[in-house]
Design an enzyme around this catalytic site. Structure first.
Site, PDB file in Angstrom:
ATOM      1  N   GLU A  76      29.988 -19.467  -1.449  1.00 28.81           N
ATOM      2  CA  GLU A  76      30.330 -18.274  -2.288  1.00 28.81           C
ATOM      3  C   GLU A  76      29.890 -16.927  -1.448  1.00 28.81           C
ATOM      4  O   GLU A  76      30.474 -15.968  -1.518  1.00 28.81           O
ATOM      5  CB  GLU A  76      29.539 -18.414  -3.817  1.00 28.81           C
ATOM      6  CG  GLU A  76      29.633 -17.115  -4.512  1.00 28.81           C
ATOM      7  CD  GLU A  76      30.905 -16.968  -5.446  1.00 28.81           C
ATOM      8  OE1 GLU A  76      31.549 -17.806  -5.343  1.00 28.81           O
ATOM      9  OE2 GLU A  76      30.946 -15.865  -5.895  1.00 28.81           O
ATOM     10  N   ASP A  77      28.631 -17.120  -1.023  1.00 24.99           N
ATOM     11  CA  ASP A  77      27.908 -15.724  -0.641  1.00 24.99           C
ATOM     12  C   ASP A  77      27.703 -15.748   0.939  1.00 24.99           C
ATOM     13  O   ASP A  77      27.230 -14.911   1.253  1.00 24.99           O
ATOM     14  CB  ASP A  77      26.539 -15.711  -1.078  1.00 24.99           C
ATOM     15  CG  ASP A  77      26.570 -15.683  -2.692  1.00 24.99           C
ATOM     16  OD1 ASP A  77      27.452 -15.235  -3.076  1.00 24.99           O
ATOM     17  OD2 ASP A  77      25.527 -15.979  -3.231  1.00 24.99           O
ATOM     18  N   ASP A 139      20.351 -23.779 -11.089  1.00 30.56           N
ATOM     19  CA  ASP A 139      20.344 -22.332 -10.562  1.00 30.56           C
ATOM     20  C   ASP A 139      20.236 -21.333 -11.622  1.00 30.56           C
ATOM     21  O   ASP A 139      19.520 -20.424 -11.297  1.00 30.56           O
ATOM     22  CB  ASP A 139      22.048 -22.558 -10.246  1.00 30.56           C
ATOM     23  CG  ASP A 139      22.652 -21.008  -9.795  1.00 30.56           C
ATOM     24  OD1 ASP A 139      21.696 -20.548  -8.962  1.00 30.56           O
ATOM     25  OD2 ASP A 139      23.602 -20.523  -9.955  1.00 30.56           O
TER      26      ASP A 139
HETATM   27 MN    MN Z   1      22.506 -19.842  -7.014  1.00 24.69          MN
END
Ligand code: MN
Length: 715
Positions: A76-77, A139
């Site tokens: 994702e990042d 998370d």
């Molecule tokens: Mn995370």
């Protein structure tokens, strides 16, 4: 920050077969991928996946899950791709990372997702492998722990709401009680800081105030179980701020007692010991009915097993107790994670280890509200009874529908007679409130007994009804007796004789009465007139009756009489005497009355308690004994006068009028005698049948909140 070797050691500690190499590679891969990225807290970004992995080792999850946690934000990042992850860590890990990534993308759109329940279903559908959900929850937990570092208020608020609506319920569904609790408390602090702080302050206060009550309760429970040779650990666990708050909100209660905020837990060796311990607990302390739940024979859908009960404990306070084995305890705390550890050990490597996952998902898919289902199937053994407690913890059993007044009379009739208010579980309630199972009832008492006739409308126990009726009857009898004595004394005075009980005693057989009290009551009630009484006391004397004496006086002066008013049915008057009812007190059939002879006017009838009569105190020759000649079936109307104080607010006059109309009264005249910013004073003339009817009208008026006081006008 957890060091690389620490993480590996933690996993190895509960799973010796874990792939040490994969853990090390994932650690390095994530560290490099996130590189110089910084969290809002100022920490290196990598600290986040590492903490998430750490949370999951606490749940003893398998190696793939820990690896996934380390990698969960890389796709994702960062520049890392799913293909890269698959080639480095294999397709199972890649699938898990993909699942978590998709959930994170979902999160970005969650503002548009109006319905939390749909969103939760969506999350479940996206996590066909429950481990995806576990990583996502860990998370979220770490993000919530570091929420305060986010500057943007709206963003903080949105994340907290989403946690409360979506993730905390999901954690609960899969049995992750500890994570659910922490998520809720963290979100609560963001969403309603004031409420959280006030609960915290109250908690601190109670902790100081309660002193060592929790240790004392623990000591008593331990001693009791040891006495029965049960090996047991007993602990007291403080409930979470948010769950206390929600309980206060849901049930609209204040928490009064330290025991409300501490749950006690008994941990024993075997299933059988759970039930034995339960038996001894119920044997030692009265149980609170309706609170017992057997989640051992019927576990919750999320696998939770335990016995729950509430009792009036050693300190006469209601306490909640959970009884379970060590294994059940771990499952309760860790949920699926505990399952994981147990099942993994016995399932081997043939893939069966995933069966419980599928079973769990089946349950979750079908669960519209399985918790409710369980609640409803629980046996309700005492359907027609309610069980309540005194402040000292004594159990009082009452029929269903009973009120605090029934409770008061059940404890003692003196308590019933002096009952003026009631607290249920520390909260003041109306006396007509229906009691529920387990209520702790505290009766607020006055110094003087004052049962109200209106109680009879809501009492359900015969004992209470009879006691109220008896009290009211004897009180009325006393009033009649006092009145009768006054009439007797006056009669003696008028006959020029000293008052003598011996004379009265001689008169009893002539009047066919047995006791002096009976005679006085008859006089007071008007069943015996003063004239007849005088005649019975002094049968040989043939003095003219007071009334006729007075009448001759009147005739002599005025020379004429009006015909007696046929609409006013009064006994004790010579025919043809003019009579009218006094305006000051407006007597009604059924009232105790006297007549006052007024020159040239005739006889004015007053109620016996009219204040105007004081001015005739020194002219006894003007007083006439009168009584009503009134048939209860008579439907003619008479005017009674009420003096009211009513709050000066919109609609109060309307309420007044409609209440009187509902009581079948008819407003004849209404006069405001004074008014202020807060209150009106009124005189209201109401057409009614008799005094009892007017009493009904008054009772109905008193029930209206805006009516401050209602009384008969008394001159
Ligand atoms: Mn995370």
């Amino acid at each position: 920050m957890i060091r690389q070797y620490e993480l590996v050691e933690r996993v190895k500690a509960y799973d010796p077969t874990a792939d040490e190499g994969a853990l090390n590679r994932a650690y390095v891969f994530s560290l490099k991928a996130h590189g110089a990225q910084i969290r809002a807290s100022g920490d290196p970004y990598f600290s986040h996946p590492l903490e998430v992995a750490g949370i999951l080792t606490g749940l003893k999850l398998d190696c793939d899950t820990i690896v996934t946690a380390l990698l969960h934000d890389t796709v994702e990042d960062t520049l890392a791709s799913l293909d890269e992850i698959e080639s480095h860590f294999g397709s199972p890990v890649a699938r898990l990372v993909d699942g978590v990534t998709k959930l994170s993308q979902l999160e970005l759109q969650s503002d548009q997702t109006k319905h939390a329940e749909n969103f939760r279903k969506f999350v479940l559908a996206m996590s066909k492998d429950i481990r995806v959900l576990l990583v996502k929850l860990a998370d979220r937990l770490h993000n919530m722990r570091t929420l305060s570092f986010i500057d943007n208020d709206d963003r903080r608020r949105r994340i907290a709401n989403e946690t409360m609506d979506i993730y905390a319920p999901l954690a609960e569904r899969i049995g992750l009680q500890m994570i659910k609790d922490e998520l809720e408390d963290l979100a609560f602090a963001e969403i309603n800081m004031d409420a959280r702080n006030s609960v915290q302050a109250r908690l601190d206060f109670l902790r100081r105030e309660g002193g060592d009550i929790v240790p004392r309760i623990l000591e008593a429970l331990r001693g009791m179980l040891a006495g029965h040779h049960i090996r047991a650990g007993v602990e007291g666990r403080e409930k979470r701020l948010y769950s206390i708050w929600r309980k206060m909100e849901d049930k609209n209660i204040a928490f009064e007692q330290l025991s409300d905020i501490v749950a006690f837990r008994i941990i024993v060796d075997s299933d059988a010991d759970c039930y034995r311990a339960l038996g001894f607990v119920h044997g030692a302390y009265p149980m609170v009915p309706g609170k017992f739940k057997d989640y051992i024979s019927t576990p919750k859908p999320n696998g939770y097993r335990s016995l729950h009960t509430s009792v009036m404990g050693p300190e006469s306070q209601r306490i909640e107790i959970q009884i379970r084995t060590r294994e059940m305890h771990e499952e309760a705390e860790l949920g699926v994670a505990a399952h994981w550890a147990f099942k993994q050990a016995e399932a081997g490597s043939d893939g069966k280890q995933y069966r419980w996952l599928r079973e769990l998902l089946d349950i979750l898919d079908n669960a519209a509200g399985p918790e409710d289902f369980l609640e409803h199937t629980k046996l309700e053994m005492f359907r027609d009874q309610v069980f309540c407690f005194t402040p000292h913890g004594d159990l009082i059993t009452l029929p269903r529908g009973a009120t605090p007044v029934d409770f008061a009379y059940a404890v003692h009739s003196d308590i019933g007679h002096t009952c003026v208010g009631a607290k249920l579980n520390g909260r003041l309630v109306p006396l007509r409130t229906r009691l529920s199972n387990g209520d702790q009832v505290e009766i607020v008492r006055s110094t003087v007994p004052a049962p109200s006739a209106t109680w009879e409308g809501f009492l359900v126990t015969g004992k209470a009804r009879a006691a109220v009726r008896r009290f009211i009857r004897s009180k009325q009898r006393k009033e009649y007796e006092t009145l009768g004595r006054a009439i007797a004394e006056k009669t003696f005075r008028e006959m020029g004789e000293p008052f003598a009980e011996a004379v009265i005693a001689q008169a009893l057989p002539r009047l066919k009465l047995k006791t002096e009290v009976e005679l006085l009551v008859a006089l007071g009630q008007g069943n015996l007139t003063g004239k007849d009484f005088g005649g019975a006391c002094f049968p040989t004397r043939r003095r003219p009756g007071v009334a006729s004496r007075a009448l001759s006086l009147m005739r002599g002066r005025s020379g004429a009489t009006k015909a007696g008013d046929a609409a006013i049915p009064i006994r004790g008057l010579e025919p043809g005497v003019a009579v009218h009812l006094a305006d000051c007190c407006s007597p009604l059939p059924g009232d105790r009355i006297v007549g006052i002879i007024a020159t040239g006017i005739g006889v004015t009838v007053h109620t016996i308690d009219c204040e105007t009569l004081v001015s005739f105190g020194d002219t006894p020759e003007r007083w006439l004994d009168l009584s009503w000649d009134h048939d209860e079936a008579d439907s003619s109307v008479h005017v009674g006068r009420l003096s009211l104080v009513v709050a000066n607010e919109a609609g109060s006059l309307g309420e007044l009028a409609s209440s009187i109309a509902k009581s079948k009264g008819n407003i004849n005249n209404l006069k405001i005698t004074s008014r202020s910013a807060e209150f009106f004073d009124f005189l209201v003339d109401v057409e009614v049948q008799d005094a009892r009817h007017l009493t009904d009208v008054i009772a109905a008026l008193r029930a209206i909140p805006c009516v401050s006081s209602v009384e008969r006008a008394r001159g």
